[in-house]
Write a protein that holds these residues in place. Structure first.
Motif, PDB file in Angstrom:
ATOM      1  N   ILE A   4       0.859  -1.188   0.000  1.00  0.00           N
ATOM      2  CA  ILE A   4       0.000   0.000   0.000  1.00  0.00           C
ATOM      3  C   ILE A   4       0.892   1.234   0.000  1.00  0.00           C
ATOM      4  CG2 ILE A   4      -1.864   1.239   1.179  1.00  0.00           C
ATOM      5  CD1 ILE A   4      -1.415  -2.158   2.401  1.00  0.00           C
ATOM      6  N   VAL A   5       0.720   2.051  -0.997  1.00  0.00           N
ATOM      7  CA  VAL A   5       1.517   3.284  -1.092  1.00  0.00           C
ATOM      8  C   VAL A   5       0.622   4.466  -0.743  1.00  0.00           C
ATOM      9  CG1 VAL A   5       2.790   4.802  -2.662  1.00  0.00           C
ATOM     10  CG2 VAL A   5       3.115   2.323  -2.781  1.00  0.00           C
ATOM     11  N   ILE A   6       1.106   5.297   0.146  1.00  0.00           N
ATOM     12  CA  ILE A   6       0.347   6.476   0.584  1.00  0.00           C
ATOM     13  C   ILE A   6       1.104   7.721   0.150  1.00  0.00           C
ATOM     14  CG2 ILE A   6      -0.546   7.717   2.606  1.00  0.00           C
ATOM     15  CD1 ILE A   6      -0.254   4.689   3.869  1.00  0.00           C
ATOM     16  N   LEU A   7       0.440   8.551  -0.608  1.00  0.00           N
ATOM     17  CA  LEU A   7       1.073   9.782  -1.078  1.00  0.00           C
ATOM     18  C   LEU A   7       0.667  10.914  -0.140  1.00  0.00           C
ATOM     19  CD1 LEU A   7       0.208   9.361  -4.875  1.00  0.00           C
ATOM     20  CD2 LEU A   7       2.294   8.636  -3.698  1.00  0.00           C
ATOM     21  N   GLY A   8       1.621  11.425   0.608  1.00  0.00           N
ATOM     22  CA  GLY A   8       1.323  12.507   1.541  1.00  0.00           C
ATOM     23  C   GLY A   8       1.383  12.031   2.975  1.00  0.00           C
ATOM     24  N   ALA A   9       1.911  12.884   3.848  1.00  0.00           N
ATOM     25  CA  ALA A   9       2.032  12.535   5.274  1.00  0.00           C
ATOM     26  C   ALA A   9       1.456  13.646   6.137  1.00  0.00           C
ATOM     27  CB  ALA A   9       3.487  12.273   5.631  1.00  0.00           C
ATOM     28  N   GLY A  10       0.356  14.225   5.641  1.00  0.00           N
ATOM     29  CA  GLY A  10      -0.369  15.197   6.458  1.00  0.00           C
ATOM     30  C   GLY A  10      -1.326  14.420   7.363  1.00  0.00           C
ATOM     31  N   ILE A  11      -2.359  15.081   7.835  1.00  0.00           N
ATOM     32  CA  ILE A  11      -3.285  14.414   8.753  1.00  0.00           C
ATOM     33  C   ILE A  11      -3.860  13.155   8.100  1.00  0.00           C
ATOM     34  CG2 ILE A  11      -5.541  14.642   9.883  1.00  0.00           C
ATOM     35  CD1 ILE A  11      -4.763  17.578  10.475  1.00  0.00           C
ATOM     36  N   GLN A  40       3.205  17.905  10.808  1.00  0.00           N
ATOM     37  CA  GLN A  40       2.840  19.123  11.544  1.00  0.00           C
ATOM     38  C   GLN A  40       1.364  19.082  11.909  1.00  0.00           C
ATOM     39  OE1 GLN A  40       2.512  22.890   9.483  1.00  0.00           O
ATOM     40  NE2 GLN A  40       2.637  21.930   7.475  1.00  0.00           N
ATOM     41  N   TRP A  41       1.075  19.513  13.124  1.00  0.00           N
ATOM     42  CA  TRP A  41      -0.315  19.604  13.566  1.00  0.00           C
ATOM     43  C   TRP A  41      -0.808  20.992  13.175  1.00  0.00           C
ATOM     44  CZ3 TRP A  41      -4.387  17.028  14.149  1.00  0.00           C
ATOM     45  CH2 TRP A  41      -5.470  17.506  14.868  1.00  0.00           C
ATOM     46  N   ILE A  42      -1.397  21.046  11.984  1.00  0.00           N
ATOM     47  CA  ILE A  42      -1.727  22.323  11.345  1.00  0.00           C
ATOM     48  C   ILE A  42      -2.636  23.229  12.193  1.00  0.00           C
ATOM     49  CG2 ILE A  42      -2.903  23.315   9.319  1.00  0.00           C
ATOM     50  CD1 ILE A  42      -1.729  20.965   7.711  1.00  0.00           C
ATOM     51  N   PRO A  43      -3.647  22.675  12.910  1.00  0.00           N
ATOM     52  CA  PRO A  43      -4.520  23.583  13.669  1.00  0.00           C
ATOM     53  C   PRO A  43      -3.794  24.486  14.667  1.00  0.00           C
ATOM     54  CG  PRO A  43      -5.530  21.428  13.501  1.00  0.00           C
ATOM     55  CD  PRO A  43      -4.147  21.280  12.947  1.00  0.00           C
ATOM     56  N   SER A  44      -2.593  24.096  15.087  1.00  0.00           N
ATOM     57  CA  SER A  44      -1.871  24.948  16.048  1.00  0.00           C
ATOM     58  C   SER A  44      -0.970  25.983  15.376  1.00  0.00           C
ATOM     59  CB  SER A  44      -1.046  24.064  16.999  1.00  0.00           C
ATOM     60  OG  SER A  44      -1.908  23.226  17.739  1.00  0.00           O
ATOM     61  N   ASN A  45      -0.958  26.007  14.044  1.00  0.00           N
ATOM     62  CA  ASN A  45      -0.184  27.041  13.339  1.00  0.00           C
ATOM     63  C   ASN A  45      -0.594  28.442  13.791  1.00  0.00           C
ATOM     64  OD1 ASN A  45       1.270  25.257  11.830  1.00  0.00           O
ATOM     65  ND2 ASN A  45       0.116  25.558   9.940  1.00  0.00           N
ATOM     66  N   ILE A  46      -1.872  28.572  14.146  1.00  0.00           N
ATOM     67  CA  ILE A  46      -2.405  29.865  14.586  1.00  0.00           C
ATOM     68  C   ILE A  46      -1.556  30.422  15.730  1.00  0.00           C
ATOM     69  CG2 ILE A  46      -4.422  30.907  15.747  1.00  0.00           C
ATOM     70  CD1 ILE A  46      -4.802  30.070  12.762  1.00  0.00           C
ATOM     71  N   TRP A  47      -1.198  29.523  16.663  1.00  0.00           N
ATOM     72  CA  TRP A  47      -0.461  29.973  17.849  1.00  0.00           C
ATOM     73  C   TRP A  47       1.006  30.254  17.527  1.00  0.00           C
ATOM     74  CZ3 TRP A  47      -3.186  25.568  20.966  1.00  0.00           C
ATOM     75  CH2 TRP A  47      -4.466  25.988  21.307  1.00  0.00           C
ATOM     76  N   VAL A  48       1.526  29.591  16.481  1.00  0.00           N
ATOM     77  CA  VAL A  48       2.884  29.935  16.016  1.00  0.00           C
ATOM     78  C   VAL A  48       2.828  31.342  15.402  1.00  0.00           C
ATOM     79  CG1 VAL A  48       4.759  29.316  14.421  1.00  0.00           C
ATOM     80  CG2 VAL A  48       3.478  27.508  15.623  1.00  0.00           C
ATOM     81  N   GLY A  49       1.721  31.634  14.739  1.00  0.00           N
ATOM     82  CA  GLY A  49       1.567  32.925  14.058  1.00  0.00           C
ATOM     83  C   GLY A  49       1.368  34.104  14.988  1.00  0.00           C
ATOM     84  N   ILE A  50       1.169  33.832  16.293  1.00  0.00           N
ATOM     85  CA  ILE A  50       1.104  34.947  17.260  1.00  0.00           C
ATOM     86  C   ILE A  50       2.249  34.830  18.272  1.00  0.00           C
ATOM     87  CG2 ILE A  50      -1.360  35.470  17.064  1.00  0.00           C
ATOM     88  CD1 ILE A  50      -1.629  33.774  19.762  1.00  0.00           C
ATOM     89  N   GLY A  51       3.192  33.959  17.988  1.00  0.00           N
ATOM     90  CA  GLY A  51       4.386  33.856  18.830  1.00  0.00           C
ATOM     91  C   GLY A  51       4.167  33.166  20.163  1.00  0.00           C
ATOM     92  N   ALA A 464      -5.930  20.940  24.732  1.00  0.00           N
ATOM     93  CA  ALA A 464      -5.959  19.501  25.037  1.00  0.00           C
ATOM     94  C   ALA A 464      -5.918  18.687  23.747  1.00  0.00           C
ATOM     95  CB  ALA A 464      -7.222  19.164  25.835  1.00  0.00           C
ATOM     96  N   LEU A 465      -6.649  19.145  22.742  1.00  0.00           N
ATOM     97  CA  LEU A 465      -6.635  18.439  21.457  1.00  0.00           C
ATOM     98  C   LEU A 465      -5.257  18.501  20.811  1.00  0.00           C
ATOM     99  CD1 LEU A 465     -10.097  19.536  19.968  1.00  0.00           C
ATOM    100  CD2 LEU A 465      -9.491  17.317  20.917  1.00  0.00           C
ATOM    101  N   HIS A 466      -4.585  19.631  20.962  1.00  0.00           N
ATOM    102  CA  HIS A 466      -3.220  19.785  20.434  1.00  0.00           C
ATOM    103  C   HIS A 466      -2.328  18.669  20.988  1.00  0.00           C
ATOM    104  CE1 HIS A 466       0.693  21.802  19.661  1.00  0.00           C
ATOM    105  NE2 HIS A 466       0.979  21.397  20.879  1.00  0.00           N
ATOM    106  N   TYR A 467      -2.333  18.516  22.302  1.00  0.00           N
ATOM    107  CA  TYR A 467      -1.454  17.504  22.915  1.00  0.00           C
ATOM    108  C   TYR A 467      -1.927  16.083  22.598  1.00  0.00           C
ATOM    109  CZ  TYR A 467       0.847  21.324  25.309  1.00  0.00           C
ATOM    110  OH  TYR A 467       1.549  22.483  25.562  1.00  0.00           O
ATOM    111  N   ALA A 468      -3.248  15.891  22.600  1.00  0.00           N
ATOM    112  CA  ALA A 468      -3.785  14.546  22.340  1.00  0.00           C
ATOM    113  C   ALA A 468      -3.460  14.089  20.921  1.00  0.00           C
ATOM    114  CB  ALA A 468      -5.290  14.542  22.562  1.00  0.00           C
ATOM    115  N   PHE A 469      -3.619  14.984  19.956  1.00  0.00           N
ATOM    116  CA  PHE A 469      -3.404  14.570  18.572  1.00  0.00           C
ATOM    117  C   PHE A 469      -1.922  14.446  18.218  1.00  0.00           C
ATOM    118  CE2 PHE A 469      -7.898  15.730  18.013  1.00  0.00           C
ATOM    119  CZ  PHE A 469      -8.323  14.556  17.424  1.00  0.00           C
ATOM    120  N   ILE A 470      -1.070  15.202  18.879  1.00  0.00           N
ATOM    121  CA  ILE A 470       0.363  15.003  18.636  1.00  0.00           C
ATOM    122  C   ILE A 470       0.792  13.674  19.266  1.00  0.00           C
ATOM    123  CG2 ILE A 470       2.676  15.875  19.224  1.00  0.00           C
ATOM    124  CD1 ILE A 470       1.657  18.640  18.461  1.00  0.00           C
TER     125      ILE A 470
END
Lengths: 484, 46
Positions: A4-11, A40-51, A464-470
């Motif tokens: 099985i070949v999977i193209l992409g390693a996002g969510i 990368q856990w994309i939903p938390s990019n928001i918090w990277v974007g505000i430092g 909590a979701l950030h930590y759970a999903f990582i």
């Protein structure tokens, strides 16, 4: 033995790979091909974007994990699809090109028994003239590197505002057909809170710009939701939050050109306008990757696999909005021409939008494309993995189904960071694609399962979701107990 | 800026004790919506 070949390693790709590896014996091969070296856990990019978070907190390298879990991994991008093989062999394959290390630039033929296309969207910044993250004072939070860049620019502006500078901040969608309004919505609320935290809120004019016909459309035609003991429209809820935060808004706006500190846009009324800014974060249009497919004689058959994104078991017959049906949406994400190819997550071609399409008098379509973000990506990837496992185990049909018209989604939108000062707008919706026949009086959705909440608990929940999903993505003990 | 959220509502939204219970309630409710199953649509409605 199956490969099985999977193209992409996002969510989507990572969820499929994880479940396949856990449930299939070692005689079967699971191989991930992705140009990205990190998950990368994309939903938390928001918090990277505000430092408030570092990139390192939302990502981890894929290679060591895949090595440990016996998942093959090639850091490469797919170039062409050959679902019938070629004149020498009928074994289907994809051509890939390595993007890193000693093999960089080299190409390879990767055969497969089953193919999962989880390549997600192409961030089509080029569809808006002058929109390129980091230029013309416009930024993005679509990737962690974009978000880091955005934070550096925002921080510079905050420092200038502390010296007395007045600034205008523009956040929203950067194209008439953009989606992911939710990410921009989170970002504008987080930026607004950070301005208050730095005591410069009075120096800033914060403006929302979006292709939505109404606030709170989110590419889902808006929603009617329970809010406490009341029932309200998502447009009313977002309007309440924006007014309370002093955020102005421009809606029905198709941004078509960015110049240094100026966003040009067309309105649904057909007018051409512009808005100046000192800092902008604009979500681009999403598009397919422009892949090509060939049959065994090397004749191009791209139309059998792709319509921008990958074709699956949806009803793609062109219809007017009034005839759109929830049954148009795919259930198994299986390509109709090649049954061993699947496209979960964002990689599948939607049959049509969810929001009502709108065209102005100039003929410009200004309305959101359908959102297909994290949670549905995970669910559809898991059901695709389960169907492949069933087929490998001898079942003839695909039994696992998950239409967006029969699936709930949660959007925990951060509205500010902080354990005691943070906030979140928690919205669930069921189903994602409104079913106007089943729920005719509540705008296509079930009210008890479609609700909104605002408050500190929403921030805790997102954290909590950030930590759970990582944790889940790192495939730590009992990771599979955490639902998609 | 227009005050659209009353002071009492804001207190409720930001009070850590109230919100702790809200957090538990939200987690369960979201789990029920999200993990409550999914399926096709064609058989159901046809």
């Amino acid at each position: 033995m199956s490969k099985i070949v999977i193209l992409g390693a996002g969510i989507s790709g990572h969820v499929a790979a994880s479940h396949l590896r856990r449930k299939l014996s070692k005689q079967h091969e699971v191989l991930v091909v992705s140009p990205n070296s990190n998950y990368q856990w994309i939903p938390s990019n928001i918090w990277v974007g505000i430092g408030r978070m570092k990139s390192e907190e939302i990502l981890f390298p894929l290679a060591p994990l895949y090595k440990k879990k016996n998942i093959g991994y090639k850091q490469a991008l797919v170039t062409t699809f050959h679902p019938e093989g070629n004149t020498e062999s009928t074994k289907p394959y994809v051509n890939i090109k390595y993007v890193n290390g000693e093999l960089k630039g080299k190409t390879e033929k990767v055969t497969y028994d089953y193919l999962i296309n989880a390549t997600g969207p192409k961030l089509a910044f080029d569809m808006t003239q002058g929109l390129n993250p980091g230029t013309n004072k416009a930024y993005s939070v679509c990737t962690y590197s974009h978000a880091e860049h955005a934070w550096h620019a925002l921080n510079d502006l905050i420092q200038q505002m502390k010296q007395g500078k007045k600034a205008k901040i523009l956040i929203g969608t950067g194209h008439a057909k953009s989606t992911c309004q939710g990410a921009a919505f989170e970002y504008i609320l987080n930026v607004e809170q950070e301005l208050r935290r730095h005591n410069v809120r009075d120096k800033a004019e914060v403006i929302w710009i979006a292709n939505e016909y109404k606030l709170g459309d989110f590419g889902m035609d808006g929603m009617l939701l329970s809010y406490g003991n009341n029932i309200m429209k998502s447009s009313e809820m977002v309007e309440m939050v924006f007014e309370d935060r002093g955020i102005k808004w421009i809606i029905g706006a198709g941004v078509n050109k960015i110049e240094d500190g100026i966003a040009h846009y067309e309105t649904l009324d057909g007018e051409y306008k512009s808005e100046t800014y000192d800092f902008a974060m604009l979500i681009p249009a999403f598009s397919g990757h422009g892949f090509k497919a060939f049959d065994k004689n090397n004749t191009e058959i791209t139309e059998k696999l792709f319509k921008g994104f990958m074709l699956v078991d949806a009803d793609y017959t062109p219809k007017p909005y009034e005839e759109w049906s929830v049954q148009d949406w795919p259930e198994t994400y299986q390509n109709p021409s090649y049954k061993n190819i699947f496209a979960p997550g964002i990689a599948f071609a939607p049959p049509h939008a969810i929001s009502k399409p709108r065209v102005n008098k100039n003929g410009t379509a200004i309305s959101p494309a359908p959102p297909r973000t994290g949670m549905p990506s995970g669910i559809t990837a898991k059901l695709v993995a389960d169907n492949i496992i069933d087929i490998i185990n001898g079942k003839k049909d695909v039994h696992h189904k998950g239409s967006l018209g029969n699936m709930g989604a949660a959007c925990i939108a951060s509205a500010g960071y902080g354990m005691t000062k943070g906030s979140g707008v928690s919205i669930t919706t069921y189903p994602i694609v409104p079913d106007y026949n089943k729920y005719p009086d509540t705008q296509g959705r079930q009210l008890g399962k479609t609700f909104g909440e605002i408050g500190l608990a929403g921030h805790w929940l997102k954290l909590a979701l950030h930590y759970a999903f990582i944790y889940k993505a790192k495939m730590k003990p009992f990771w599979w107990l955490i639902p998609e | 800026m227009t005050q659209r959220i009353s002071k009492s509502k804001r207190f409720y939204m930001m009070n850590p004790i109230v919100q702790f219970f809200k957090f538990i309630w939200l987690s369960i409710k979201i789990m029920l919506v999200v993990a409550g199953g999914h399926g096709g649509t064609r058989k159901v409605n046809n």
